[in-house]
Design a protein around this motif. Sequence first.
Motif, PDB file in Angstrom:
ATOM      1  N   MET A 167      25.284 -26.092 -24.919  1.00  0.00           N
ATOM      2  CA  MET A 167      23.928 -26.774 -24.945  1.00  0.00           C
ATOM      3  C   MET A 167      23.532 -27.188 -23.679  1.00  0.00           C
ATOM      4  N   HIS A 168      22.156 -26.652 -23.436  1.00  0.00           N
ATOM      5  CA  HIS A 168      21.626 -26.793 -22.016  1.00  0.00           C
ATOM      6  C   HIS A 168      20.416 -27.802 -22.003  1.00  0.00           C
ATOM      7  N   TYR A 169      20.440 -28.544 -23.167  1.00  0.00           N
ATOM      8  CA  TYR A 169      19.224 -29.547 -23.047  1.00  0.00           C
ATOM      9  C   TYR A 169      19.818 -30.652 -24.078  1.00  0.00           C
ATOM     10  N   TYR A 170      19.288 -31.825 -23.999  1.00  0.00           N
ATOM     11  CA  TYR A 170      19.518 -32.969 -24.886  1.00  0.00           C
ATOM     12  C   TYR A 170      18.410 -34.009 -24.506  1.00  0.00           C
ATOM     13  N   GLN A 171      17.954 -34.658 -25.584  1.00  0.00           N
ATOM     14  CA  GLN A 171      16.850 -35.697 -25.542  1.00  0.00           C
ATOM     15  C   GLN A 171      17.465 -36.891 -25.210  1.00  0.00           C
ATOM     16  N   HIS A 172      16.920 -37.392 -24.208  1.00  0.00           N
ATOM     17  CA  HIS A 172      17.337 -38.845 -23.676  1.00  0.00           C
ATOM     18  C   HIS A 172      16.335 -39.867 -24.097  1.00  0.00           C
ATOM     19  N   ASN A 173      16.676 -40.759 -25.022  1.00  0.00           N
ATOM     20  CA  ASN A 173      15.627 -41.790 -25.342  1.00  0.00           C
ATOM     21  C   ASN A 173      16.161 -43.118 -24.492  1.00  0.00           C
ATOM     22  N   ILE A 174      15.205 -43.267 -23.685  1.00  0.00           N
ATOM     23  CA  ILE A 174      15.183 -44.472 -22.611  1.00  0.00           C
ATOM     24  C   ILE A 174      15.625 -45.526 -23.071  1.00  0.00           C
ATOM     25  N   ALA A 175      14.950 -45.974 -24.374  1.00  0.00           N
ATOM     26  CA  ALA A 175      15.025 -47.488 -24.831  1.00  0.00           C
ATOM     27  C   ALA A 175      16.514 -47.513 -25.590  1.00  0.00           C
ATOM     28  N   ASP A 176      16.940 -46.312 -26.227  1.00  0.00           N
ATOM     29  CA  ASP A 176      18.364 -46.462 -26.680  1.00  0.00           C
ATOM     30  C   ASP A 176      19.413 -46.585 -25.643  1.00  0.00           C
ATOM     31  N   TYR A 177      19.147 -45.958 -24.528  1.00  0.00           N
ATOM     32  CA  TYR A 177      20.043 -45.786 -23.418  1.00  0.00           C
ATOM     33  C   TYR A 177      20.260 -47.165 -22.698  1.00  0.00           C
ATOM     34  N   ARG A 178      18.898 -47.710 -22.472  1.00  0.00           N
ATOM     35  CA  ARG A 178      19.207 -49.222 -21.787  1.00  0.00           C
ATOM     36  C   ARG A 178      19.767 -50.189 -22.614  1.00  0.00           C
ATOM     37  N   LYS A 179      19.345 -50.133 -24.038  1.00  0.00           N
ATOM     38  CA  LYS A 179      19.851 -50.913 -25.046  1.00  0.00           C
ATOM     39  C   LYS A 179      21.378 -50.968 -24.931  1.00  0.00           C
ATOM     40  N   ASP A 180      21.891 -50.016 -24.792  1.00  0.00           N
ATOM     41  CA  ASP A 180      23.468 -49.763 -24.814  1.00  0.00           C
ATOM     42  C   ASP A 180      24.313 -49.824 -23.261  1.00  0.00           C
ATOM     43  N   THR A 181      23.437 -49.693 -22.254  1.00  0.00           N
ATOM     44  CA  THR A 181      24.101 -49.716 -20.946  1.00  0.00           C
ATOM     45  C   THR A 181      23.537 -50.960 -20.142  1.00  0.00           C
ATOM     46  N   THR A 182      23.019 -51.852 -20.317  1.00  0.00           N
ATOM     47  CA  THR A 182      22.225 -52.533 -19.221  1.00  0.00           C
ATOM     48  C   THR A 182      23.643 -53.332 -18.469  1.00  0.00           C
ATOM     49  N   HIS A 183      24.901 -53.367 -19.245  1.00  0.00           N
ATOM     50  CA  HIS A 183      26.072 -53.976 -18.499  1.00  0.00           C
ATOM     51  C   HIS A 183      26.564 -53.064 -17.270  1.00  0.00           C
ATOM     52  N   LEU A 184      25.940 -51.845 -17.270  1.00  0.00           N
ATOM     53  CA  LEU A 184      26.720 -50.856 -16.358  1.00  0.00           C
ATOM     54  C   LEU A 184      26.119 -51.011 -14.907  1.00  0.00           C
ATOM     55  N   THR A 185      27.123 -50.901 -14.186  1.00  0.00           N
ATOM     56  CA  THR A 185      26.614 -50.776 -12.566  1.00  0.00           C
ATOM     57  C   THR A 185      25.872 -49.729 -12.087  1.00  0.00           C
ATOM     58  N   LEU A 186      25.326 -49.591 -11.212  1.00  0.00           N
ATOM     59  CA  LEU A 186      24.550 -48.167 -10.872  1.00  0.00           C
ATOM     60  C   LEU A 186      25.635 -47.012 -10.789  1.00  0.00           C
ATOM     61  N   LEU A 187      27.030 -47.282 -10.098  1.00  0.00           N
ATOM     62  CA  LEU A 187      27.938 -46.251 -10.281  1.00  0.00           C
ATOM     63  C   LEU A 187      28.334 -45.912 -11.627  1.00  0.00           C
ATOM     64  N   GLU A 188      28.456 -46.727 -12.402  1.00  0.00           N
ATOM     65  CA  GLU A 188      28.643 -46.450 -13.750  1.00  0.00           C
ATOM     66  C   GLU A 188      27.758 -45.790 -14.445  1.00  0.00           C
ATOM     67  N   HIS A 189      26.380 -45.915 -14.200  1.00  0.00           N
ATOM     68  CA  HIS A 189      25.391 -45.367 -15.025  1.00  0.00           C
ATOM     69  C   HIS A 189      25.662 -43.683 -14.256  1.00  0.00           C
ATOM     70  N   GLY A 190      25.623 -43.589 -13.136  1.00  0.00           N
ATOM     71  CA  GLY A 190      26.023 -42.128 -12.643  1.00  0.00           C
ATOM     72  C   GLY A 190      27.253 -41.363 -13.387  1.00  0.00           C
ATOM     73  N   ALA A 191      28.312 -41.934 -13.587  1.00  0.00           N
ATOM     74  CA  ALA A 191      29.546 -41.461 -14.187  1.00  0.00           C
ATOM     75  C   ALA A 191      29.084 -41.082 -15.554  1.00  0.00           C
ATOM     76  N   TYR A 192      28.410 -42.054 -16.145  1.00  0.00           N
ATOM     77  CA  TYR A 192      27.986 -42.059 -17.601  1.00  0.00           C
ATOM     78  C   TYR A 192      27.373 -40.718 -17.731  1.00  0.00           C
ATOM     79  N   HIS A 193      26.164 -40.358 -16.855  1.00  0.00           N
ATOM     80  CA  HIS A 193      25.256 -39.353 -17.075  1.00  0.00           C
ATOM     81  C   HIS A 193      26.043 -38.139 -17.012  1.00  0.00           C
ATOM     82  N   GLN A 194      27.021 -38.148 -15.796  1.00  0.00           N
ATOM     83  CA  GLN A 194      27.863 -36.796 -15.509  1.00  0.00           C
ATOM     84  C   GLN A 194      28.590 -36.415 -16.841  1.00  0.00           C
ATOM     85  N   LEU A 195      29.316 -37.649 -17.305  1.00  0.00           N
ATOM     86  CA  LEU A 195      30.248 -37.404 -18.725  1.00  0.00           C
ATOM     87  C   LEU A 195      29.329 -36.810 -19.563  1.00  0.00           C
ATOM     88  N   LEU A 196      28.041 -37.359 -20.010  1.00  0.00           N
ATOM     89  CA  LEU A 196      27.224 -37.016 -21.131  1.00  0.00           C
ATOM     90  C   LEU A 196      26.864 -35.380 -20.891  1.00  0.00           C
TER      91      LEU A 196
END
Length: 103
Positions: A1-30
Amino acid sequence: MHYYQHNIADYRKDTTHLTLLEHGAYHQLLDQYYLSELPIPLDENKLHRLMCARNEDEKNAIQTVLEDFFIKTEDGYIHKRCDVEIEAYQTKSERAVIAAKLR
């Protein structure tokens, strides 16, 4: 799968506690999860190499994100929302193949 929809509101709601480095890690893992359509490897050395994690902060960020958002199974780390999206993508692709053959 080479594309996925990124819902900014859903993402922000679930990830506000992450550090900038953790955001990068999460995107890489996704991205890895969607590209391979397979669970994230359990083997830490393989995982860190795959995610390009070189220092302890990066490795810790990956582990934190895995613990927060993924479920550890015998086959690797899975992500329920990703699995739903991948299944929908595969179903749509299969239908497209069948439709093309019918034409």
